[in-house]
Design a protein around this motif. Sequence first.
Motif, PDB file in Angstrom:
ATOM      1  N   ILE A  16       0.868  -1.178   0.000  1.00 18.78           N
ATOM      2  CA  ILE A  16       0.000   0.000   0.000  1.00 18.78           C
ATOM      3  C   ILE A  16       0.903   1.226   0.000  1.00 18.78           C
ATOM      4  N   LEU A  17       0.899   1.998  -1.076  1.00 15.79           N
ATOM      5  CA  LEU A  17       1.724   3.205  -1.148  1.00 15.79           C
ATOM      6  C   LEU A  17       0.989   4.350  -0.464  1.00 15.79           C
ATOM      7  N   THR A  18       1.710   5.090   0.391  1.00 13.75           N
ATOM      8  CA  THR A  18       1.075   6.173   1.151  1.00 13.75           C
ATOM      9  C   THR A  18       1.695   7.515   0.771  1.00 13.75           C
ATOM     10  N   GLU A  19       2.417   8.149   1.685  1.00 12.64           N
ATOM     11  CA  GLU A  19       2.906   9.513   1.429  1.00 12.64           C
ATOM     12  C   GLU A  19       4.026   9.548   0.407  1.00 12.64           C
ATOM     13  N   ARG A  20       4.039  10.623  -0.394  1.00 10.28           N
ATOM     14  CA  ARG A  20       5.128  10.831  -1.336  1.00 10.28           C
ATOM     15  C   ARG A  20       6.300  11.471  -0.599  1.00 10.28           C
ATOM     16  N   LEU A  21       7.473  10.884  -0.738  1.00  7.80           N
ATOM     17  CA  LEU A  21       8.654  11.366  -0.011  1.00  7.80           C
ATOM     18  C   LEU A  21       9.480  12.342  -0.827  1.00  7.80           C
ATOM     19  N   GLY A  22       9.429  12.208  -2.143  1.00  6.19           N
ATOM     20  CA  GLY A  22      10.218  13.103  -2.988  1.00  6.19           C
ATOM     21  C   GLY A  22      10.129  12.653  -4.432  1.00  6.19           C
ATOM     22  N   SER A  23      10.596  13.509  -5.327  1.00  3.76           N
ATOM     23  CA  SER A  23      10.539  13.153  -6.749  1.00  3.76           C
ATOM     24  C   SER A  23      11.681  13.827  -7.490  1.00  3.76           C
ATOM     25  N   GLY A  24      12.054  13.217  -8.617  1.00  2.94           N
ATOM     26  CA  GLY A  24      13.101  13.762  -9.471  1.00  2.94           C
ATOM     27  C   GLY A  24      12.673  13.687 -10.926  1.00  2.94           C
ATOM     28  N   LYS A  31       6.509   6.272   0.597  1.00  4.04           N
ATOM     29  CA  LYS A  31       6.531   5.347   1.720  1.00  4.04           C
ATOM     30  C   LYS A  31       5.413   4.338   1.484  1.00  4.04           C
ATOM     31  N   ALA A  32       5.663   3.068   1.839  1.00  2.96           N
ATOM     32  CA  ALA A  32       4.656   2.036   1.609  1.00  2.96           C
ATOM     33  C   ALA A  32       4.708   0.995   2.719  1.00  2.96           C
ATOM     34  N   TYR A  33       3.632   0.205   2.792  1.00  5.60           N
ATOM     35  CA  TYR A  33       3.543  -0.878   3.778  1.00  5.60           C
ATOM     36  C   TYR A  33       3.204  -2.172   3.060  1.00  5.60           C
ATOM     37  N   ARG A  34       3.835  -3.237   3.488  1.00  2.99           N
ATOM     38  CA  ARG A  34       3.529  -4.551   2.934  1.00  2.99           C
ATOM     39  C   ARG A  34       2.129  -4.969   3.400  1.00  2.99           C
ATOM     40  N   LYS A  35       1.353  -5.549   2.519  1.00  2.00           N
ATOM     41  CA  LYS A  35      -0.033  -5.913   2.847  1.00  2.00           C
ATOM     42  C   LYS A  35      -0.124  -7.127   3.767  1.00  2.00           C
ATOM     43  N   GLN A  36       0.944  -7.884   3.841  1.00  2.74           N
ATOM     44  CA  GLN A  36       0.937  -9.063   4.707  1.00  2.74           C
ATOM     45  C   GLN A  36       0.837  -8.645   6.173  1.00  2.74           C
ATOM     46  N   ASP A  37       0.709  -9.646   7.052  1.00  2.00           N
ATOM     47  CA  ASP A  37       0.523  -9.384   8.485  1.00  2.00           C
ATOM     48  C   ASP A  37       1.655  -8.559   9.085  1.00  2.00           C
ATOM     49  N   LYS A  45      10.481   3.244  -5.003  1.00  2.00           N
ATOM     50  CA  LYS A  45      10.921   4.188  -6.024  1.00  2.00           C
ATOM     51  C   LYS A  45      10.187   3.838  -7.322  1.00  2.00           C
ATOM     52  N   VAL A  46       9.334   4.751  -7.772  1.00  2.00           N
ATOM     53  CA  VAL A  46       8.495   4.514  -8.953  1.00  2.00           C
ATOM     54  C   VAL A  46       9.100   5.256 -10.142  1.00  2.00           C
ATOM     55  N   VAL A  47       9.484   4.511 -11.163  1.00  2.00           N
ATOM     56  CA  VAL A  47      10.085   5.096 -12.362  1.00  2.00           C
ATOM     57  C   VAL A  47       9.100   4.943 -13.521  1.00  2.00           C
ATOM     58  N   ALA A  48       8.643   6.071 -14.071  1.00  2.00           N
ATOM     59  CA  ALA A  48       7.707   6.032 -15.203  1.00  2.00           C
ATOM     60  C   ALA A  48       8.465   5.669 -16.478  1.00  2.00           C
ATOM     61  N   LYS A  49       8.013   4.617 -17.137  1.00  2.00           N
ATOM     62  CA  LYS A  49       8.715   4.143 -18.340  1.00  2.00           C
ATOM     63  C   LYS A  49       8.775   5.210 -19.427  1.00  2.00           C
ATOM     64  N   LYS A  50       7.732   6.010 -19.554  1.00  2.00           N
ATOM     65  CA  LYS A  50       7.674   6.996 -20.644  1.00  2.00           C
ATOM     66  C   LYS A  50       8.725   8.095 -20.497  1.00  2.00           C
ATOM     67  N   PRO A 141      24.282  14.994   0.356  1.00  2.00           N
ATOM     68  CA  PRO A 141      23.517  14.720   1.577  1.00  2.00           C
ATOM     69  C   PRO A 141      22.118  14.173   1.312  1.00  2.00           C
ATOM     70  N   GLN A 142      21.481  14.590   0.216  1.00  2.00           N
ATOM     71  CA  GLN A 142      20.133  14.109  -0.098  1.00  2.00           C
ATOM     72  C   GLN A 142      20.116  12.620  -0.434  1.00  2.00           C
ATOM     73  N   ASN A 143      21.261  12.060  -0.817  1.00  2.00           N
ATOM     74  CA  ASN A 143      21.348  10.642  -1.173  1.00  2.00           C
ATOM     75  C   ASN A 143      21.977   9.806  -0.061  1.00  2.00           C
ATOM     76  N   ILE A 144      22.005  10.361   1.143  1.00  2.00           N
ATOM     77  CA  ILE A 144      22.511   9.630   2.305  1.00  2.00           C
ATOM     78  C   ILE A 144      21.391   9.610   3.342  1.00  2.00           C
ATOM     79  N   LEU A 145      20.910   8.422   3.661  1.00  2.00           N
ATOM     80  CA  LEU A 145      19.746   8.273   4.530  1.00  2.00           C
ATOM     81  C   LEU A 145      20.142   7.824   5.925  1.00  2.00           C
ATOM     82  N   LEU A 146      19.268   8.131   6.891  1.00  2.00           N
ATOM     83  CA  LEU A 146      19.505   7.762   8.283  1.00  2.00           C
ATOM     84  C   LEU A 146      18.430   6.785   8.740  1.00  2.00           C
TER      85      LEU A 146
END
Length: 475
Positions: A16-24, A31-37, A45-50, A141-146
């Motif tokens: 389940i995809l929820t909030e958008r964290l950023g785009s380029g 951010k997303a959650y697995r549907k399982q328990d 990271k969603v990349v549009a083929k077009k 810094p934007q490509n280094i996560l905590l």
Amino acid sequence: MASSSGFGPPKLNDFILTERLGSGTYATVYKAYRKQDSREAVAVKVVAKKTLNKASTENLLTEIEILKTVRHPHIVHLKDFVWDSENIYLILEWCSGGDLSRFIRSRRILPEGIARRFLQQIACALKFLHDRNISHLDLKPQNILLSGSVLKLADFGFAQYMSPWDEKSVLRGSPLYMAPEMVCRRQYDSRVDLWSVGVILYEALFGRAPFASRSYSELEEKIRSDQPIELPPGARVSKHCRDLLLRLLERNPNARITFAEFFTHPFVDMEHMPSAESLGKAKELVQQAVQKDQDGERSVALSLYCSALEHFVPAIYYESDRQRKDVLRQKVCQYASRAEELKALVASDNKLIFEQARTSRDILRGTKRGREMSREQPRLLAALEMASDAIAKEQSGVDDNEALDDYQNCLGELLLALAAEPQGRRRELLHSEIKSLMSRAEYLKKNIKMQETQRDASLDREPLSDSVRSSCCVQ
């Protein structure tokens, strides 16, 4: 496996995809959650083929290939990738602390000790990549996560397999963090990553990148300039930190610090990087220190206590459990207190040796033969004067590092003089002087290390705002 909708986040069968964290240009991250328990949190990271052309398709395939084959605690983990008719989806581990850019902005500037802990983790990841001939080519810094107390390199969209002798000319990365040879469209190699590390460290320490500009044209002009990089006026950083910054930010890639030199640089100090082994090393050293302490070998015990503390502080940093952290802090206080006591006792033990050495030095300067030797070898007299200056600086306590530099310089000259001195009373005096100065230098080095360790141990007691507490590298 997946389906898309024109409104809101795309739909994935297992998430389940929820909030958008950023785009380029090519991708949007959710951010997303697995549907399982398990309801596991992930980043998608969603990349549009077009939006993909030939070059960006190759970049994406390389990113997937690299992230599927590398597994490292300081590199973001690619869990899976799926696709549908419109998008390609990269399922990545979730890093709750946001990115390093946000962290720096929330603090404005970082204390040197915290910046060093960040740098150690970046260096650890880069060494892993460098050993596999992988260059990131978009370090910022934007490509280094905590993730809690752990830092992770992310976004390998521009990464390439590059042997040390490989050269490229394609423009990659973000201009503010690009090496001059890349901006100027000259041939470049993997050393561009080291320039980017220098920019990141500079920004962490001073709150802005060295080429911060109001426009791209102004930025390009600054980068193309041949003026050497300078630290901000009044910058208060350690000698090792300053040295590393200026060597990383060397415009000429052939004169820039090498990867081998970077990984072994004393400011990076990978030997004392927080790890699962830190506590074991600390315990082993402190057991030896206690034994030598009981045997009355004060100087050896002091050295071992200092070495143990250099591993105890990273162990505190690495430990995630609050109660165990507190226990380790108490141990650090206990051993630091004993080390301070030993330091005073060792100073007292050395006092007589220091006084005897002063007599030797006066004889070397004052005898007729000493005066004749001074005319023949003025460097020796200069070294003796430097030794006196070092002692005076040490006793004043104004700048221990400067005093230590003077000790090391004068010892180099005195050892050369000793090698040229024939057997006799003068050689014995010179040997005694060198032995005394070495003792003082070692004592001073231990004192400096003790002060640095105690500063590091106090870093996690600095007040943090609620917004960054969870992502701080020292909890």
